[in-house]
Design an enzyme around this catalytic site. Structure first.
Site, PDB file in Angstrom:
ATOM      1  N   GLU A  93      15.016 121.208 -44.449  1.00  0.00           N
ATOM      2  CA  GLU A  93      14.251 121.840 -43.385  1.00  0.00           C
ATOM      3  C   GLU A  93      12.774 121.726 -43.732  1.00  0.00           C
ATOM      4  O   GLU A  93      12.416 121.989 -44.880  1.00  0.00           O
ATOM      5  CB  GLU A  93      14.646 123.322 -43.241  1.00  0.00           C
ATOM      6  CG  GLU A  93      13.988 123.964 -42.022  1.00  0.00           C
ATOM      7  CD  GLU A  93      14.455 125.406 -41.778  1.00  0.00           C
ATOM      8  OE1 GLU A  93      15.258 125.922 -42.567  1.00  0.00           O
ATOM      9  OE2 GLU A  93      13.993 125.979 -40.795  1.00  0.00           O
TER      10      GLU A  93
ATOM     11  N   ALA B  88      14.019 130.178 -50.466  1.00  0.00           N
ATOM     12  CA  ALA B  88      15.405 129.735 -50.519  1.00  0.00           C
ATOM     13  C   ALA B  88      15.737 129.011 -49.226  1.00  0.00           C
ATOM     14  O   ALA B  88      14.937 128.991 -48.300  1.00  0.00           O
ATOM     15  CB  ALA B  88      16.339 130.934 -50.683  1.00  0.00           C
ATOM     16  N   MET B  89      16.946 128.418 -49.182  1.00  0.00           N
ATOM     17  CA  MET B  89      17.304 127.622 -48.012  1.00  0.00           C
ATOM     18  C   MET B  89      18.775 127.798 -47.703  1.00  0.00           C
ATOM     19  O   MET B  89      19.624 127.682 -48.581  1.00  0.00           O
ATOM     20  CB  MET B  89      16.957 126.147 -48.294  1.00  0.00           C
ATOM     21  CG  MET B  89      17.309 125.200 -47.173  1.00  0.00           C
ATOM     22  SD  MET B  89      16.339 125.562 -45.677  1.00  0.00           S
ATOM     23  CE  MET B  89      17.512 125.098 -44.431  1.00  0.00           C
TER      24      MET B  89
ATOM     25  N   HIS C  30      19.182 137.450 -46.617  1.00  0.00           N
ATOM     26  CA  HIS C  30      18.557 136.649 -45.554  1.00  0.00           C
ATOM     27  C   HIS C  30      19.276 135.307 -45.394  1.00  0.00           C
ATOM     28  O   HIS C  30      19.672 134.935 -44.288  1.00  0.00           O
ATOM     29  CB  HIS C  30      17.077 136.441 -45.887  1.00  0.00           C
ATOM     30  CG  HIS C  30      16.328 135.633 -44.885  1.00  0.00           C
ATOM     31  ND1 HIS C  30      15.589 136.197 -43.867  1.00  0.00           N
ATOM     32  CD2 HIS C  30      16.200 134.301 -44.723  1.00  0.00           C
ATOM     33  CE1 HIS C  30      15.050 135.249 -43.128  1.00  0.00           C
ATOM     34  NE2 HIS C  30      15.393 134.078 -43.639  1.00  0.00           N
ATOM     35  N   GLU C  31      19.449 134.605 -46.487  1.00  0.00           N
ATOM     36  CA  GLU C  31      20.082 133.281 -46.380  1.00  0.00           C
ATOM     37  C   GLU C  31      21.541 133.424 -45.942  1.00  0.00           C
ATOM     38  O   GLU C  31      22.040 132.621 -45.159  1.00  0.00           O
ATOM     39  CB  GLU C  31      19.982 132.515 -47.697  1.00  0.00           C
ATOM     40  CG  GLU C  31      18.568 132.383 -48.285  1.00  0.00           C
ATOM     41  CD  GLU C  31      17.518 131.895 -47.314  1.00  0.00           C
ATOM     42  OE1 GLU C  31      17.846 131.168 -46.352  1.00  0.00           O
ATOM     43  OE2 GLU C  31      16.334 132.259 -47.491  1.00  0.00           O
TER      44      GLU C  31
ATOM     45  N   HIS D 142      21.784 133.973 -42.230  1.00  0.00           N
ATOM     46  CA  HIS D 142      21.539 132.750 -41.453  1.00  0.00           C
ATOM     47  C   HIS D 142      22.843 132.044 -41.083  1.00  0.00           C
ATOM     48  O   HIS D 142      22.874 131.257 -40.148  1.00  0.00           O
ATOM     49  CB  HIS D 142      20.695 131.761 -42.266  1.00  0.00           C
ATOM     50  CG  HIS D 142      19.216 131.867 -42.029  1.00  0.00           C
ATOM     51  ND1 HIS D 142      18.658 131.974 -40.777  1.00  0.00           N
ATOM     52  CD2 HIS D 142      18.163 131.818 -42.902  1.00  0.00           C
ATOM     53  CE1 HIS D 142      17.325 132.009 -40.887  1.00  0.00           C
ATOM     54  NE2 HIS D 142      17.011 131.928 -42.160  1.00  0.00           N
TER      55      HIS D 142
ATOM     56  N   GLU E 216      14.476 132.728 -37.466  1.00  0.00           N
ATOM     57  CA  GLU E 216      13.769 133.385 -38.573  1.00  0.00           C
ATOM     58  C   GLU E 216      13.399 134.831 -38.271  1.00  0.00           C
ATOM     59  O   GLU E 216      13.610 135.714 -39.097  1.00  0.00           O
ATOM     60  CB  GLU E 216      12.540 132.568 -38.990  1.00  0.00           C
ATOM     61  CG  GLU E 216      12.879 131.195 -39.582  1.00  0.00           C
ATOM     62  CD  GLU E 216      13.844 131.240 -40.758  1.00  0.00           C
ATOM     63  OE1 GLU E 216      14.082 132.321 -41.311  1.00  0.00           O
ATOM     64  OE2 GLU E 216      14.377 130.166 -41.138  1.00  0.00           O
TER      65      GLU E 216
HETATM   66  N1  B3K Z   1      14.789 128.319 -43.485  1.00  0.00           N
HETATM   67  C1  B3K Z   1      14.120 128.223 -44.746  1.00  0.00           C
HETATM   68  C2  B3K Z   1      12.706 127.834 -44.621  1.00  0.00           C
HETATM   69  C3  B3K Z   1      12.486 126.365 -44.595  1.00  0.00           C
HETATM   70  C4  B3K Z   1      11.012 126.072 -44.702  1.00  0.00           C
HETATM   71  C5  B3K Z   1      10.687 124.633 -44.529  1.00  0.00           C
HETATM   72  N2  B3K Z   1       9.305 124.338 -44.811  1.00  0.00           N
HETATM   73  C6  B3K Z   1      14.232 129.495 -45.518  1.00  0.00           C
HETATM   74  C7  B3K Z   1      14.468 130.708 -44.738  1.00  0.00           C
HETATM   75  O1  B3K Z   1      13.669 131.142 -43.943  1.00  0.00           O
HETATM   76  O2  B3K Z   1      15.522 131.250 -44.850  1.00  0.00           O
HETATM   77 ZN    ZN Z   2      15.120 132.245 -42.890  1.00  0.00          ZN
END
Ligand code: B3K
Ligand code: ZN
Length: 881
Positions: free
Chosen positions: A128, A269-270, A304-305, A308, A327
């Site tokens: 991302e 984090a991702m 948070h992750e 998602h 987000e």
């Molecule tokens: N979705 C990722 C963020 C990615 C950022 C890219 N530059 C983390 C998060 O918000 O959970």
């Molecule tokens: Zn996020």
């Protein structure tokens, strides 16, 4: 020297067009190598209804060495396709076909940390927003959702662990000491959620039984030395999984959930499907290495992750302009979770403080944008506090308007309608509105408005009718002349002489609760409360019910009363902050006019009452006794008076410390730890207040008080107390500082996350020699510009958090940060773009400082070969206001 690049072109939300083709399946094979990595991709492609028959297929790519392409199994010759640095075009490939490509990439040279790269010897990915195109040719946009399989092949001794999204369906050995694993992900996903890891890692395992009785295997993967720092992350994950079932009815969908801790990571984090990649900072914790705040940060980022998985992965964004869809919503969900896990008031205060300090500043500067931006040049520049935190506030307002049950109905409908789709913010709002039969049209303007709206309040008491009329007015953000009318929830309470009043609006038959949400939809509206026995004090915007700036005429005495007696803990804190701000701004004016300084007596008394209040826990007391920071104070001045604000705040801290010396010392002495470190609410509260007391006391400079910090530093069995003591000593300076810093470095220099603290504490220090020390630290052998955590610890903390030293009048602070931005940009433009944002508020300062900052911005802008990420930020900063 590099050629000047052509000016990068913005992409506009209004230009969104659905793609001509979509990809249903992606079968990948990675031959990971030390020098070259080969990526084989077979895409199953379909032309979408309505797309022209002759539409070319244009795949994105970046930094790929093209090897071959085959259409429907037949290798294409050079004349049958076009490769450019950023695309692979196949003219009129047909209605349904497979496309097989082979490319070579060099992960070991990838310092951007986007795409496939190496960190501490391991392979990992970050896709991302647009990193997948740095791995293979693809329709790299979130509205293309495909099912993926990935075969990962690598040297078995060096990379014993091979991970990707989904379920591991096959493993085996290959020739030449190599092995492979094949992973299948049954859920369609956009390319930005792809992930792969290969390395020498250890697993900290756990499990979770879902409410429908499925057992999910949980795996936290870390470097071997860190295996004793994973328990908190695992607990946080399990708690998140349970909470999402309980509060939102959302169950996890795969049989395995993996988290990998990575040392070189551009962000926190991702949320890759089933395989989260984390900055090690948000996974690893042991009492002696992580502070109470670190523990909280881990809990909230893990949550948070995880959240998602439903808000982001199962339902994703149609295009990147919709980023806040996932987000803002996911931040909102992780905040609800953190509030449930700890103290709601403490959590809310932390969020609002961060919003006002960072987001309000962004909203009034050159990077101001709506939570759903209209255009971008580099998408990675729009992962902002506006999209995230203001976005979460916008979701929170909808929940306030709909109520908890109504919001849940709306969320249920959203998942029911859109599971497996890539959708827009309007789709989300429509689900909430439809589920509740309400109109959220006007509310929708929050998605397109820039800036922080102003709400003005005026109250009038009529003793004859025993009524109180509150008039609320909305006005455009400061510096803007017009704005559409918003739908703003304003939570209100009234404080009578004997305490909170039950509220009865005219026309109602009986009085109800003592907090009421008023809905402001017009320019100006009046609300009449009846049965009010005497002139009340209004407690406005309780819980910070809308992300606005509130203007209301209130006396210091009114604020002091709210600070002492408002039943809403958030509002008590907020009143204290407003009072503190007034006191400090008046002191700063005295500094500038060279008048003698004296700390407001009434304010000292109000603080003394907080110290003595048995009804407040230690964390709330510590928050209430922390004066507004210099950046916040600066926002309330027409021109930020850097030096006067600093002097005023330092004076106030010392004066408060002197006035409250005895009770603070009593707190410190009576709340020493009674046993080994425990991460429990009451213990966190105790440490917070005790360390705040210590910080005040050390500013007095008395040897026996400084000695308290020295001894705490040596005796602490945990990082919270050790770091707090070290921070006091760094600000104090002198031989105690040097000794403590040397000791800390000796003990921790091999531990990257703890060493980051060593850099960050020095960069944040209020000591007058901080700039010189930061300059020297930038040459320290342990400093490393290429590691984002390290670069942020020194340069980021100094440039963003240390207003007084960064903005030194001689301009050396500015030059230092600009130098580092220029040094980082050729390797990691995303990181450089974050750091250069320190210059965004340049127009808020006096002419000398403005000139110095502008000169640095121009120097950066003039750099040949500057990245488009940094170029976008500096061009916006320099554009006429
Ligand atoms: N979705 C990722 C963020 C990615 C950022 C890219 N530059 C983390 C998060 O918000 O959970
Ligand atoms: Zn996020």
């Amino acid at each position: 020297m590099t050629e000047a690049k052509p000016a990068p072109q913005p992409i506009f939300r209004k230009d969104y067009r659905r793609p001509d083709y979509t990809i249903d399946r992606v079968d990948l094979r990675f031959e990971l190598g030390e020098e070259t990595t080969r990526v084989h991709a077979t895409l199953t492609v379909r032309r979408l209804d309505g797309a022209p028959q002759a539409a070319p297929l244009v795949l994105d790519g970046e930094n790929l060495r093209h090897v071959s392409v085959a259409l429907g199994g037949r290798e294409l010759s050079a004349g049958e396709y076009v490769v450019s640095p950023t695309s692979l075009t196949i003219p009129a490939p047909g209605a349904a076909f497979t496309l097989a490509t082979v490319v070579e990439i060099r992960p070991q040279d990838n310092l951007e940390l986007s795409g496939l790269y190496r960190s501490s010897g391991n392979f990992c990915t970050q896709c991302e927003a647009e990193g997948f195109r740095r791995i293979t040719w693809f329709l790299d946009r979130p509205d293309v959702m495909a099912r993926y399989s990935a075969v990962v092949e690598a040297d078995k001794a060096k990379y014993p662990v091979l991970l990707a999204n989904g379920n591991r369906v096959a493993t085996g050995d290959l020739d030449g000491g190599r092995h492979f694993a094949r992973w299948d992900d049954p859920f369609p996903k956009p390319s930005y959620l792809f992930a792969l890891v290969a390395g020498d890692l250890r697993c900290f395992p756990g499990e979770f039984v879902t409410r429908s009785g499925r057992t999910v295997r949980l795996e936290i993967w870390v470097e071997p030395d860190n295996i004793d720092r994973c328990a908190h992350a695992l607990r946080s994950l399990q708690a998140s999984m349970r909470w999402d079932e309980d509060k939102f009815g959302r169950e996890y969908d795969l049989d395995i959930y993996m988290i990998v801790a990575v040392n070189d990571f551009n962000l926190g984090a991702m949320e890759n499907k089933g395989l989260n990649l984390f900055n090690a900072k948000y996974v690893l914790a042991r009492p002696d290495t992580a502070t109470d705040d670190d523990y909280d940060g881990i809990e909230s980022v893990i949550a948070h992750e995880y959240f998602h998985n439903w808000t982001g992965n199962r339902v994703t964004c149609r295009d990147w302009f919709q980023l806040t869809l996932k987000e803002g919503l996911t931040v909102f969900r992780d905040r609800l979770f953190s509030a449930d896990m700890g103290s709601p008031a403490v959590a809310r205060i932390g969020d609002v403080l961060a919003l006002r300090t960072n987001q309000f500043a962004e909203d009034s500067g050159p990077m101001a944008h709506p939570i759903r931006p209209e255009s971008y040049i580099e998408m990675n520049n729009f992962y902002t506090t506006t999209v995230y935190e203001k976005g979460a506030e916008v979701i929170g307002m909808m929940r306030t308007l709909l109520g908890e049950a109504g919001f849940r109905r709306g969320m249920d409908l959203y998942f029911e309608r859109h599971d497996g789709q890539a959708v827009t913010c309007d789709d989300f709002r429509a689900a909430l509105a439809d589920a509740n039969g309400v109109d959220l049209e006007q509310f929708g303007r929050w998605y397109s408005q820039v800036g922080t709206p102003v709400v003005r309040a005026r109250g009038e008491y009529d003793a004859n009718t025993r009524s109180y009329t509150l008039t609320l007015e909305q006005a455009p953000p400061r510096g803007r002349t017009s704005a559409e009318l918003l739908h703003i929830p304003v939570a209100v309470g009234l404080l009578g002489p004997g305490g909170p009043l039950p509220l009865k609006l005219s026309g109602e038959t009986a009085a109800g609760a003592d907090t009421r949400v008023l809905e402001l939809r017009e320019r100006s509206q009046s609300f009449r409360f009846e049965g009010v026995p005497a002139a009340p004090v209004a407690s406005l915007l309780r819980g910070f019910s809308a992300p606005v700036e509130l203007e209301v005429e209130r006396s210091d005495a009114d604020l002091a009363r709210l600070m002492a007696a408002d039943p809403d803990a958030f509002s008590r804190w907020d009143a204290g902050q407003e009072l503190g701000r007034r006191v400090l701004l008046r002191l700063a004016a005295d500094v500038e006019a060279r008048r003698p300084l004296a700390l407001d007596r009434a304010f000292v008394d109000a603080c003394a009452k907080i110290v003595a209040d048995p009804g407040l826990d230690g964390s709330l007391k510590a928050l209430a006794l922390t004066l507004p920071n210099e950046r916040l104070l600066g926002q309330h001045q027409p021109v930020v008076a850097v030096d006067a604000l600093h002097e005023a705040r330092e004076f106030a801290v010392q004066a408060l410390a002197a006035a409250l010396r005895e009770p603070l010392l009593a707190i410190y002495q009576s709340s020493a730890p009674q046993g080994p470190y425990r991460i429990e609410r009451a213990e966190v509260d105790r440490r917070k207040l005790r360390n705040l007391a210590l910080a005040y006391l050390v500013t007095l400079g008395e040897p026996e008080l400084v000695a308290l910090a020295v001894s705490q530093f040596h005796l602490a069995d945990n990082m919270t107390d050790s770091e707090a003591a070290l921070a006091c000593l760094i600000d104090h300076g002198g031989p105690e500082r040097d000794a403590a810093l040397a000791e800390f470095h000796r003990r921790w220099h091999k531990d990257p996350l703890v060493l980051d603290k060593w850099f960050a504490l020095q960069a944040a220090s209020s000591h007058p020699d901080t700039l010189e020390r930061v300059t020297a630290l930038a040459d320290h052998p342990d400093f490393n510009l290429l590691n984002p955590n390290r670069a942020r610890s020194l340069v980021g903390v100094f440039g963003v958090r240390n207003q007084h030293q960064f903005h030194r009048k001689d301009g050396r602070g500015h030059a230092l940060v600009a130098d580092k931005v220029l040094a980082i940009d050729p390797h990691n433009s995303q990181l450089a773009a974050r750091l250069v944002a320190a210059f965004n508020p340049w127009r808020r300062f006096d002419p000398t400082r403005q000139q110095s900052m502008r000169a640095q911005l121009e120097r950066i802008a003039g750099q040949p070969g500057l990245s488009k990420a940094v170029r976008e930020i500096v061009d916006r900063a320099l554009a006429p206001a």
